[in-house]
Design an enzyme around this catalytic site. Structure first.
Site, PDB file in Angstrom:
ATOM      1  N   CYS A  84       0.833  -1.197   0.000  1.00  0.00           N
ATOM      2  CA  CYS A  84       0.000   0.000   0.000  1.00  0.00           C
ATOM      3  C   CYS A  84       0.877   1.261   0.000  1.00  0.00           C
ATOM      4  O   CYS A  84       0.654   2.204  -0.763  1.00  0.00           O
ATOM      5  CB  CYS A  84      -0.923  -0.038   1.212  1.00  0.00           C
ATOM      6  SG  CYS A  84      -2.122   1.292   1.274  1.00  0.00           S
ATOM      7  N   CYS A  85       1.919   1.268   0.872  1.00  0.00           N
ATOM      8  CA  CYS A  85       2.832   2.418   0.899  1.00  0.00           C
ATOM      9  C   CYS A  85       3.568   2.570  -0.431  1.00  0.00           C
ATOM     10  O   CYS A  85       3.832   3.690  -0.876  1.00  0.00           O
ATOM     11  CB  CYS A  85       3.848   2.267   2.026  1.00  0.00           C
ATOM     12  SG  CYS A  85       3.249   2.750   3.651  1.00  0.00           S
TER      13      CYS A  85
ATOM     14  N   CYS B  88      -1.163   8.274   7.542  1.00  0.00           N
ATOM     15  CA  CYS B  88      -2.526   7.961   7.109  1.00  0.00           C
ATOM     16  C   CYS B  88      -3.344   7.464   8.303  1.00  0.00           C
ATOM     17  O   CYS B  88      -2.812   6.767   9.175  1.00  0.00           O
ATOM     18  CB  CYS B  88      -2.496   6.863   6.056  1.00  0.00           C
ATOM     19  SG  CYS B  88      -1.567   7.290   4.580  1.00  0.00           S
TER      20      CYS B  88
ATOM     21  N   CYS C   3       7.549   4.010   6.161  1.00  0.00           N
ATOM     22  CA  CYS C   3       6.678   3.861   4.989  1.00  0.00           C
ATOM     23  C   CYS C   3       7.470   3.425   3.756  1.00  0.00           C
ATOM     24  O   CYS C   3       6.883   2.991   2.764  1.00  0.00           O
ATOM     25  CB  CYS C   3       5.937   5.159   4.705  1.00  0.00           C
ATOM     26  SG  CYS C   3       7.012   6.572   4.499  1.00  0.00           S
TER      27      CYS C   3
HETATM   28 FE1  SF4 Z   1      -1.323   2.686   2.989  1.00  0.00          FE
HETATM   29 FE2  SF4 Z   1      -0.942   5.081   4.093  1.00  0.00          FE
HETATM   30 FE3  SF4 Z   1      -0.982   2.911   5.633  1.00  0.00          FE
HETATM   31 FE4  SF4 Z   1       1.062   3.307   3.941  1.00  0.00          FE
HETATM   32  S1  SF4 Z   1       0.556   4.568   5.709  1.00  0.00           S
HETATM   33  S2  SF4 Z   1      -0.051   1.371   4.336  1.00  0.00           S
HETATM   34  S3  SF4 Z   1       0.004   4.345   2.235  1.00  0.00           S
HETATM   35  S4  SF4 Z   1      -2.715   3.687   4.411  1.00  0.00           S
END
Ligand code: SF4
Length: 238
Positions: free
Chosen positions: A124-125, A207, A233
């Site tokens: 996701c990151c 996030c 991240c």
């Molecule tokens: Fe996804 Fe943001 Fe969590 Fe990273 S920090 S895994 S981009 S929701």
């Protein structure tokens, strides 16, 4: 103008040219950076956390129309978007770019399943932060970051100038010697807007699915990806 330090010529730059003198503060580093890189070759990648507020104020004094990029994952807290609006109102000459990932949240869910951050936060990151930053940095030679050495053991050896192997760029970190108290002393002294989540136990804010409040005396980054083993991240790891 001196030869700019770039990823390519890093090894040819003499030690004397590097800024690694502990006596140099953030303002000196930023003045050097904006003097040595053309406008279109340097960007500040900002999370709009507490360190960012200090950097934005300092940068604005030195380069009122500086380019700032915010990685807008679409998953930030409302308070984060509010502080960006406040900063834009206070510093209207700054060029603040909200960089979004290629995939919307709906497209990501369709391709990888819902709530990817719960199952594969690294993926996701990668989609929502790392790739967008790579796109933002590709035309640049240098980027500014608010890393501080005391934030975590993995940041303890950060230098003012760092050869960034991940993004093939120079990462400039003006705040490496600042303490958390110094950051807040500066914000209060200048009466700067800040993310109000900091008042509610969130020292480090990312996030909302991956950020929790922490105990007052806890690790400042303990609330990030809590319980997953993930601590970064991916923007600052090679
Ligand atoms: Fe996804 Fe943001 Fe969590 Fe990273 S920090 S895994 S981009 S929701």
């Amino acid at each position: 103008m001196s030869t700019a330090v770039t990823y390519e010529n890093w090894n040819q730059i003499s030690d004397a040219f590097r800024i690694d003198d502990k006596s140099k503060g953030a303002r000196d580093v930023l003045e050097w950076a904006y003097k040595n890189y053309p406008d279109d070759k340097i960007v500040y990648a900002s999370s709009f956390g507490a360190e960012a507020i200090v950097l934005i104020d300092l940068i604005h004094e030195i380069k009122p129309d500086a380019h700032i990029v915010f990685l807008d994952t679409g998953l930030h807290f409302l308070e984060t978007y509010e502080v960006i609006d406040k900063i834009e109102a206070r510093f209207p000459t700054l060029r603040i770019e909200r960089k979004e990932p290629k995939l919307t949240l709906d497209q990501q869910a369709a391709e990888y399943g819902s709530a990817l951050w719960k199952r594969e936060p690294n993926s996701c990151c990668q989609i929502r932060k790392v790739i967008p930053l790579r796109e933002a940095l590709t035309p640049k030679q240098a980027w500014i970051s608010g890393l501080r050495r005391e934030q975590s053991p993995t940041r303890a050896n950060t230098q003012f100038l760092n050869r960034d192997e991940k993004f093939k760029n120079i990462k400039i970190c003006p705040l490496i010697h600042w303490t958390w108290d110094e950051v807040w002393g500066y914000i209060r002294e200048k009466n700067l807007p800040y993310n109000t989540l900091h008042d509610n136990g969130y020292p480090s804010i990312g996030c909302f699915p991956c950020t929790q409040a922490v105990d007052e005396n806890g690790d400042s980054r303990a609330g990030r990806w809590s319980g997953t083993g993930k601590t970064e991240c991916g923007l600052h790891t090679s």
